[in-house]
Design a protein around this motif. Structure first.
Motif, short mmCIF file in Angstrom:
data_model
loop_
_atom_site.label_atom_id
_atom_site.label_comp_id
_atom_site.label_asym_id
_atom_site.label_seq_id
_atom_site.Cartn_x
_atom_site.Cartn_y
_atom_site.Cartn_z
N CYS A 277 -6.37 10.14 -4.80
CA CYS A 277 -5.92 10.87 -3.61
C CYS A 277 -4.42 10.68 -3.38
O CYS A 277 -3.90 9.56 -3.44
N THR A 278 -3.71 11.77 -3.09
CA THR A 278 -2.26 11.72 -2.90
C THR A 278 -1.86 11.85 -1.44
O THR A 278 -0.67 11.72 -1.11
N SER A 279 -2.80 12.12 -0.55
CA SER A 279 -2.48 12.22 0.88
C SER A 279 -2.70 10.86 1.54
O SER A 279 -3.11 9.89 0.88
N LYS A 280 -2.46 10.78 2.84
CA LYS A 280 -2.77 9.56 3.57
C LYS A 280 -4.24 9.23 3.37
O LYS A 280 -5.09 10.12 3.46
N LYS A 281 -4.55 7.96 3.12
CA LYS A 281 -5.92 7.64 2.74
C LYS A 281 -6.31 6.22 3.12
O LYS A 281 -5.46 5.35 3.36
N LYS A 282 -7.61 6.00 3.16
CA LYS A 282 -8.15 4.67 3.37
C LYS A 282 -9.56 4.65 2.78
O LYS A 282 -10.27 5.66 2.82
N ILE A 283 -9.95 3.51 2.23
CA ILE A 283 -11.32 3.37 1.74
C ILE A 283 -11.98 2.20 2.46
O ILE A 283 -11.37 1.14 2.65
N VAL A 284 -13.20 2.42 2.90
CA VAL A 284 -13.96 1.42 3.64
C VAL A 284 -15.29 1.22 2.93
O VAL A 284 -16.03 2.18 2.69
N THR A 285 -15.59 -0.03 2.60
CA THR A 285 -16.87 -0.35 1.97
C THR A 285 -17.77 -1.04 2.99
O THR A 285 -17.35 -1.98 3.66
N ILE A 286 -18.98 -0.55 3.11
CA ILE A 286 -19.95 -1.14 4.04
C ILE A 286 -20.90 -2.02 3.24
O ILE A 286 -21.61 -1.55 2.34
N ASN A 287 -20.90 -3.29 3.54
CA ASN A 287 -21.72 -4.25 2.80
C ASN A 287 -23.21 -4.02 3.02
O ASN A 287 -23.65 -3.70 4.13
N ASN A 288 -23.97 -4.22 1.95
CA ASN A 288 -25.45 -4.15 1.99
C ASN A 288 -25.97 -2.78 2.44
O ASN A 288 -27.05 -2.69 3.03
N SER A 289 -25.21 -1.74 2.16
CA SER A 289 -25.62 -0.40 2.55
C SER A 289 -25.95 0.45 1.33
O SER A 289 -25.19 0.48 0.37
N ASP A 290 -27.08 1.13 1.40
CA ASP A 290 -27.49 2.06 0.35
C ASP A 290 -26.93 3.45 0.67
O ASP A 290 -26.03 3.60 1.51
N HIS A 291 -27.49 4.47 0.07
CA HIS A 291 -26.92 5.81 0.12
C HIS A 291 -27.08 6.48 1.48
O HIS A 291 -28.20 6.62 1.99
N GLY A 292 -25.97 6.88 2.07
CA GLY A 292 -25.98 7.69 3.28
C GLY A 292 -26.38 6.99 4.56
O GLY A 292 -26.62 7.66 5.57
N TYR A 295 -23.46 4.08 8.41
CA TYR A 295 -23.30 3.97 9.86
C TYR A 295 -24.47 3.19 10.47
O TYR A 295 -24.28 2.39 11.38
N LEU A 296 -25.67 3.42 9.96
CA LEU A 296 -26.84 2.73 10.48
C LEU A 296 -26.81 1.24 10.16
O LEU A 296 -27.32 0.42 10.93
N VAL A 297 -26.21 0.87 9.05
CA VAL A 297 -26.13 -0.54 8.65
C VAL A 297 -25.11 -1.28 9.49
O VAL A 297 -25.35 -2.40 9.95
N ASP A 298 -23.94 -0.67 9.70
CA ASP A 298 -22.87 -1.35 10.45
C ASP A 298 -22.13 -0.35 11.32
O ASP A 298 -21.00 0.05 11.02
N PRO A 299 -22.74 0.08 12.43
CA PRO A 299 -22.12 1.11 13.28
C PRO A 299 -20.79 0.70 13.89
O PRO A 299 -19.90 1.53 14.04
N GLU A 300 -20.65 -0.59 14.23
CA GLU A 300 -19.40 -1.03 14.87
C GLU A 300 -18.23 -0.93 13.90
O GLU A 300 -17.16 -0.42 14.26
N LYS A 301 -18.41 -1.41 12.69
CA LYS A 301 -17.34 -1.32 11.70
C LYS A 301 -17.02 0.13 11.39
O LYS A 301 -15.85 0.52 11.29
N TYR A 302 -18.05 0.94 11.26
CA TYR A 302 -17.89 2.36 10.93
C TYR A 302 -17.01 3.04 11.99
O TYR A 302 -16.01 3.71 11.66
N VAL A 303 -17.37 2.88 13.25
CA VAL A 303 -16.64 3.54 14.34
C VAL A 303 -15.24 2.97 14.47
O VAL A 303 -14.26 3.72 14.67
N ASN A 304 -15.10 1.66 14.39
CA ASN A 304 -13.77 1.04 14.51
C ASN A 304 -12.82 1.52 13.42
O ASN A 304 -11.63 1.78 13.68
#
Length: 314
Positions: A277-292, A295-304
């Motif tokens: 990616c060449t635009s402004k970007k960020k990647i966030v990994t959610i621990n212990n989360s399967d496909h899709g 947010y359900l695994v870690d809603p606070e981290k997701y929203v923050n």
């Protein structure tokens, strides 16, 4: 029998086998019967382990979405399909997230939780039923190739229906993420201020080949039949473009979110997209989360993480 008749018969047999194999691959990969659930009391949750663990939560979120006031919208796709969506308002005049669901999914099941998440971020929501899903017309799923063009039409609807300076974010889960990422390099209006890509694949070819390998079949060999089936029976080219190509030309900010235990779309695919990616970007990994289900695994981290990345989006 003369030798050239024998050769002709052999050629015809080979062509028939190629055609029938391509058709079978087309039906398995791209074709959707698009059976709409007619019983409003039934909420169809797949029996996959990662859905099973959150089954009750997803059902409650679907019931929540059904309890809200909403307005139904539809657009006409470039190839004449009627596509449907529902608009949910949290705050009048707030930014609107246009949300796209995954492969063989539907807006209500895959994105009702997204309504709650978007409302927490003080944004309104337009849930889209992609082509060949629920009340949207069509029978061919194209892994984002044609869906990206549908995305542009939904953006036009929002701009025309609300007001010219409305702020828009594009959100997608799984194939929906691929859809919005492939749209990211197209002629987007200035209204589009960013993209959330949750557990998207880097290339349609890569995710299809991964599935073929899991079937204990030679991936490169059978992918040729998949591609040919798409061209002949689906009237599209699966290799026309990819999220990986698109993000190299994207001009809008993109946040990639992916569960580190994703069993369907490997987390490494989002890492490849982030690197390209060449635009402004960020990647966030959610621990212990399967496909899709990040947010359900870690809603606070997701929203923050979302609020921080889109803190200037008003």
């Amino acid at each position: 029998m003369d030798w050239y008749y024998i050769v002709l018969i052999i050629i015809l047999v080979i062509l028939f086998l190629v055609l029938i194999t391509s058709y079978i691959c087309f039906r398995m990969v791209f074709y959707s019967k698009n059976k709409q659930n007619k019983d409003p009391n039934v909420i169809d949750i797949p029996d996959d382990p990662f859905y099973r663990n959150f089954r009750d939560v997803i059902i409650e979120d679907v019931k929540y979405s059904r309890s809200l006031n909403y307005k139904e919208y539809s657009i006409k796709s470039f190839d004449g399909l009627k596509l449907t969506g529902r608009y949910y308002e949290c705050i009048k005049g707030a930014p609107i997230e246009i949300m796209f669901h995954g492969y063989r999914g539907n807006a209500e099941r895959d994105l009702s939780t997204g309504i709650k998440r978007a409302f927490r971020c003080n944004r309104n929501v337009l849930l889209v039923n992609q082509r060949a899903s629920s009340t949207s017309e069509g029978h061919v799923i194209t892994f984002g190739i044609n869906e990206r063009k549908d995305c542009l039409e939904w953006i036009k609807l929002v701009v025309n229906e609300f007001w010219n300076d409305i702020t828009i974010l594009l959100t997608g889960v799984s194939m929906g993420a691929a859809t919005v990422l492939m749209a990211s390099c197209m002629d987007l209006p200035e209204n589009v201020k960013g993209i959330l890509a949750d557990c998207g694949y880097n290339k349609p070819s890569d995710i299809i080949k991964k599935t073929i390998k899991e079937m204990k079949l030679p991936a490169n060999f059978f992918y040729n039949f998949v591609k040919l089936g798409g061209r002949i029976f689906g009237k599209f080219n699966i290799d026309e473009t990819s999220p990986y190509e698109a993000v190299q030309k994207s001009k809008v900010p993109i946040i990639f979110i992916h569960g580190d235990q994703d069993s369907i779309v490997p987390c490494d695919m989002s890492k490849k997209l982030y690197d390209a990616c060449t635009s402004k970007k960020k990647i966030v990994t959610i621990n212990n989360s399967d496909h899709g289900v990040s947010y359900l695994v870690d809603p606070e981290k997701y929203v923050n993480e979302l609020n921080e990345f889109f803190k200037d989006v008003k």
